[in-house]
Design an enzyme around this catalytic site. Structure first.
Site, PDB file in Angstrom:
ATOM      1  N   ASP A 273       0.821  -1.219   0.000  1.00  0.00           N
ATOM      2  CA  ASP A 273       0.000   0.000   0.000  1.00  0.00           C
ATOM      3  C   ASP A 273       0.854   1.268   0.000  1.00  0.00           C
ATOM      4  O   ASP A 273       0.421   2.308   0.482  1.00  0.00           O
ATOM      5  CB  ASP A 273      -0.946   0.053   1.218  1.00  0.00           C
ATOM      6  CG  ASP A 273      -1.720  -1.240   1.386  1.00  0.00           C
ATOM      7  OD1 ASP A 273      -2.302  -1.695   0.394  1.00  0.00           O
ATOM      8  OD2 ASP A 273      -1.730  -1.794   2.507  1.00  0.00           O
TER       9      ASP A 273
ATOM     10  N   LYS B  90       2.222   2.153  -4.972  1.00  0.00           N
ATOM     11  CA  LYS B  90       2.906   1.649  -6.172  1.00  0.00           C
ATOM     12  C   LYS B  90       2.089   1.912  -7.422  1.00  0.00           C
ATOM     13  O   LYS B  90       2.634   2.200  -8.483  1.00  0.00           O
ATOM     14  CB  LYS B  90       3.146   0.130  -6.051  1.00  0.00           C
ATOM     15  CG  LYS B  90       4.099  -0.248  -4.954  1.00  0.00           C
ATOM     16  CD  LYS B  90       4.326  -1.749  -4.891  1.00  0.00           C
ATOM     17  CE  LYS B  90       3.080  -2.518  -4.498  1.00  0.00           C
ATOM     18  NZ  LYS B  90       2.588  -2.254  -3.153  1.00  0.00           N
TER      19      LYS B  90
ATOM     20  N   GLY C 186      -5.081  -4.256  -4.356  1.00  0.00           N
ATOM     21  CA  GLY C 186      -5.851  -3.151  -4.926  1.00  0.00           C
ATOM     22  C   GLY C 186      -5.015  -1.906  -5.106  1.00  0.00           C
ATOM     23  O   GLY C 186      -4.563  -1.308  -4.145  1.00  0.00           O
ATOM     24  N   HIS C 187      -4.795  -1.541  -6.346  1.00  0.00           N
ATOM     25  CA  HIS C 187      -4.105  -0.270  -6.615  1.00  0.00           C
ATOM     26  C   HIS C 187      -5.153   0.780  -6.919  1.00  0.00           C
ATOM     27  O   HIS C 187      -6.092   0.513  -7.651  1.00  0.00           O
ATOM     28  CB  HIS C 187      -3.285  -0.363  -7.894  1.00  0.00           C
ATOM     29  CG  HIS C 187      -2.001  -1.093  -7.730  1.00  0.00           C
ATOM     30  ND1 HIS C 187      -1.243  -1.038  -6.608  1.00  0.00           N
ATOM     31  CD2 HIS C 187      -1.339  -1.866  -8.604  1.00  0.00           C
ATOM     32  CE1 HIS C 187      -0.163  -1.764  -6.795  1.00  0.00           C
ATOM     33  NE2 HIS C 187      -0.203  -2.288  -7.990  1.00  0.00           N
TER      34      HIS C 187
ATOM     35  N   GLN D 253       1.804  -6.146  -2.861  1.00  0.00           N
ATOM     36  CA  GLN D 253       2.182  -6.001  -1.448  1.00  0.00           C
ATOM     37  C   GLN D 253       3.574  -5.388  -1.309  1.00  0.00           C
ATOM     38  O   GLN D 253       3.987  -4.636  -2.164  1.00  0.00           O
ATOM     39  CB  GLN D 253       2.085  -7.346  -0.708  1.00  0.00           C
ATOM     40  CG  GLN D 253       0.662  -7.769  -0.420  1.00  0.00           C
ATOM     41  CD  GLN D 253       0.058  -8.625  -1.511  1.00  0.00           C
ATOM     42  OE1 GLN D 253       0.758  -9.293  -2.249  1.00  0.00           O
ATOM     43  NE2 GLN D 253      -1.251  -8.601  -1.633  1.00  0.00           N
TER      44      GLN D 253
HETATM   45  P1  GDP Z   1      -0.570   0.439  -3.759  1.00  0.00           P
HETATM   46  O1  GDP Z   1      -1.278  -0.862  -3.606  1.00  0.00           O
HETATM   47  O2  GDP Z   1       0.868   0.375  -3.312  1.00  0.00           O
HETATM   48  O3  GDP Z   1      -0.729   1.065  -5.112  1.00  0.00           O
HETATM   49  O4  GDP Z   1      -1.242   1.439  -2.758  1.00  0.00           O
HETATM   50  P2  GDP Z   1      -2.801   1.791  -2.628  1.00  0.00           P
HETATM   51  O5  GDP Z   1      -3.351   2.139  -3.936  1.00  0.00           O
HETATM   52  O6  GDP Z   1      -3.469   0.787  -1.783  1.00  0.00           O
HETATM   53  O7  GDP Z   1      -2.665   3.028  -1.678  1.00  0.00           O
HETATM   54  C1  GDP Z   1      -2.271   4.211  -2.099  1.00  0.00           C
HETATM   55  C2  GDP Z   1      -3.366   5.191  -1.795  1.00  0.00           C
HETATM   56  O8  GDP Z   1      -2.808   6.436  -1.550  1.00  0.00           O
HETATM   57  C3  GDP Z   1      -4.327   5.404  -2.943  1.00  0.00           C
HETATM   58  O9  GDP Z   1      -5.586   5.767  -2.449  1.00  0.00           O
HETATM   59  C4  GDP Z   1      -3.686   6.558  -3.692  1.00  0.00           C
HETATM   60  O10 GDP Z   1      -4.597   7.318  -4.465  1.00  0.00           O
HETATM   61  C5  GDP Z   1      -3.143   7.362  -2.570  1.00  0.00           C
HETATM   62  N1  GDP Z   1      -1.911   8.063  -2.844  1.00  0.00           N
HETATM   63  C6  GDP Z   1      -0.856   7.639  -3.608  1.00  0.00           C
HETATM   64  N2  GDP Z   1       0.148   8.544  -3.533  1.00  0.00           N
HETATM   65  C7  GDP Z   1      -0.283   9.523  -2.703  1.00  0.00           C
HETATM   66  C8  GDP Z   1       0.329  10.716  -2.202  1.00  0.00           C
HETATM   67  O11 GDP Z   1       1.455  11.048  -2.502  1.00  0.00           O
HETATM   68  N3  GDP Z   1      -0.421  11.472  -1.336  1.00  0.00           N
HETATM   69  C9  GDP Z   1      -1.662  11.126  -0.936  1.00  0.00           C
HETATM   70  N4  GDP Z   1      -2.305  11.922  -0.084  1.00  0.00           N
HETATM   71  N5  GDP Z   1      -2.270  10.004  -1.397  1.00  0.00           N
HETATM   72  C10 GDP Z   1      -1.580   9.230  -2.246  1.00  0.00           C
END
Ligand code: GDP
Length: 431
Positions: free
Chosen positions: A16, A19, A43-44, A213
């Protein structure tokens, strides 16, 4: 012809880390995105001009026209979840036609896997893979084999599920019908993706490998047994796609400016007080798929160093810097003490973490918004010092900084762009 550039994107914490957004930014210049591990539990969330896309199985490059997307052999593949996701993306206006491929060697998730886990069946599907009784995508397309496999497996799994959970038996005929129908629909996407990827690299195409992950959830290197069932670290990119280690140029680690973890297990810098609640609210730390609240804590540099070592991280991307914008002071864990002695080792046993005493250093906060800043120089001095401190303590360079969920809320460090030979433009320059 020079071979194409390749980079592995890994979560440097517990997943999370954002990525999805970073892969999305990199697809400006990379031609191919390959997923190498996990399943549709990953979930991205990607936000493009205010429009929200949740990707579970389909790689992030699908949102960038012209980008080729691969679901590698290391992924456990749920055909029904895949078809549903593709339908939702198409409804959202995403073009899926000749730009998405599934490995014929990926393992298939079947209803009895879900029955065993009462969730998405990811763990049980990996168990069957390692137990050499799994069904692979190529077998799914082979109707005779599919029928025999389902009949045998259902007989056995029904007995186990009845004994363990007193579950109602699954119907093999119904399952065969549903999955052979699904197989027809996914057949056009299936190929030997190891061949596709190696040929693409040989033809000069650039490839980004996307894990699921994060490092601390890796089956071997994470906080076992509080881990996922797959290889989330950079090594997984090799086994999970069939591209050799000698063809990987760079490993890019993604870390939040603080730390989160979903579910149980060790978390040395966890905050159980209001500060933790504050990070959760400001960072919107709730699962993209499940809505589950994430545990939150300060940045853990010993773990980042460990992630650097295991993955070979040369560049870091720091996300969610904006979540710390309001703070006047930011504690960062700089070392671990066990029985009063500093240690550079990360415990092998989950119970070993209970003995850890985190050594914190308080960094000055910047207490000013960063979300609209487009250059490193434009960041407040304290924010630049925070990033420089991360670089000094981990030995990796910070190549990108994310200051908000949108594609455009990204700062690119010129050295990162030039050293990787990327044709990336900062969002401001693109506008
Ligand atoms: P992933 O699985 O690693 O892609 O992560 P997730 O998608 O679960 O979590 C990332 C969350 O943080 C998503 O809701 C993104 O829209 C949000 N997000 C990503 N980068 C940033 C950031 O720099 N700032 C903020 N406030 N939110 C972010």
């Amino acid at each position: 012809m020079n071979r194409g550039k390749t980079a592995v994107i890994v979560g440097a914490q517990w997943g999370d880390e954002g990525k999805g957004k970073i892969v999305d930014v990199l697809t400006q210049t990379f031609s191919v995105v390959a997923r190498y591990a996990g399943g549709h539990n990953a979930g991205h969330t990607v936000i493009i001009e205010g429009k929200r896309f949740v990707l579970q199985l389909v790689p992030g490059g699908i949102l960038r026209p012209g980008c080729v997307n691969v679901i590698g052999n290391g992924v456990v593949f749920d055909p029904l979840a895949f078809l549903k996701e593709v339908a939702t993306l198409r409804e959202g206006g995403v073009k899926i036609d000749g730009n998405l491929f599934i490995s014929n060697r990926a393992q298939v998730i079947l209803p009895y896997h879900r029955m065993m886990e009462l969730a998405r069946g990811i763990g049980p599907a990996y168990e069957d893979k390692m137990g050499r009784r799994g069904l692979r995508v190529a077998d799914l397309l082979d109707t005779t084999l599919l029928r025999t496999h389902i009949e045998n497996a259902v007989r056995e799994k029904n007995m186990i599920a009845h004994a363990l959970f007193n579950s109602d038996p699954l119907d093999a005929d119904k399952m065969f019908k549903e999955y052979s129908d699904a197989a027809q629909k996914i057949a056009p996407f299936v190929c030997d993706t190891a061949l596709l990827l190696n040929q693409a690299i040989a033809a000069g195409k650039s490839v980004v490998f996307e894990g699921a992950q994060g490092t601390m959830l890796d089956i071997d290197h994470g906080t076992y047994p509080f881990v996922t069932s797959s290889s989330a670290t950079s090594g997984g990119a090799v086994t999970g796609t069939g591209v050799p280690p000698t063809s990987i140029d760079t490993v890019i680690g993604i870390t939040k400016a603080y730390c989160t973890r979903v579910g149980g297990g060790p978390f040395p810098t966890e905050l159980l007080d209001e500060q933790g609640e504050d990070l959760r609210k400001r960072g919107n730390e709730f699962g993209a798929v499940t809505g589950r609240p994430r545990r939150t804590g300060w940045l853990d540099l010993p773990l980042l160093r460990y992630a650097g070592m295991i993955n070979g991280i040369s560049w870091l991307v720091v996300t969610k810097l904006d979540v710390l914008d309001h703070l006047r002071e930011i504690p960062v864990c700089v070392g671990y003490k066990i029985d009063g002695k500093e240690t550079i080792e990360v415990p092998a046993q989950a119970c070993g973490y209970e003995k850890i005493e985190c050594v914190y250093r308080k960094m000055p906060g910047w207490a000013t918004p960063t979300s609209d800043i487009q250059t490193l120089e434009g960041l407040p001095k304290a924010a630049r010092e925070y990033l420089a401190f991360i670089e000094k303590e981990t030995g990796a360079r910070v190549g990108m900084i994310s200051t908000g969920p949108d594609r455009d809320q990204t700062i690119l460090v010129p050295d990162f762009v030039s050293q990787l030979g990327l044709q990336l433009k900062s969002p401001a320059a693109r506008a």
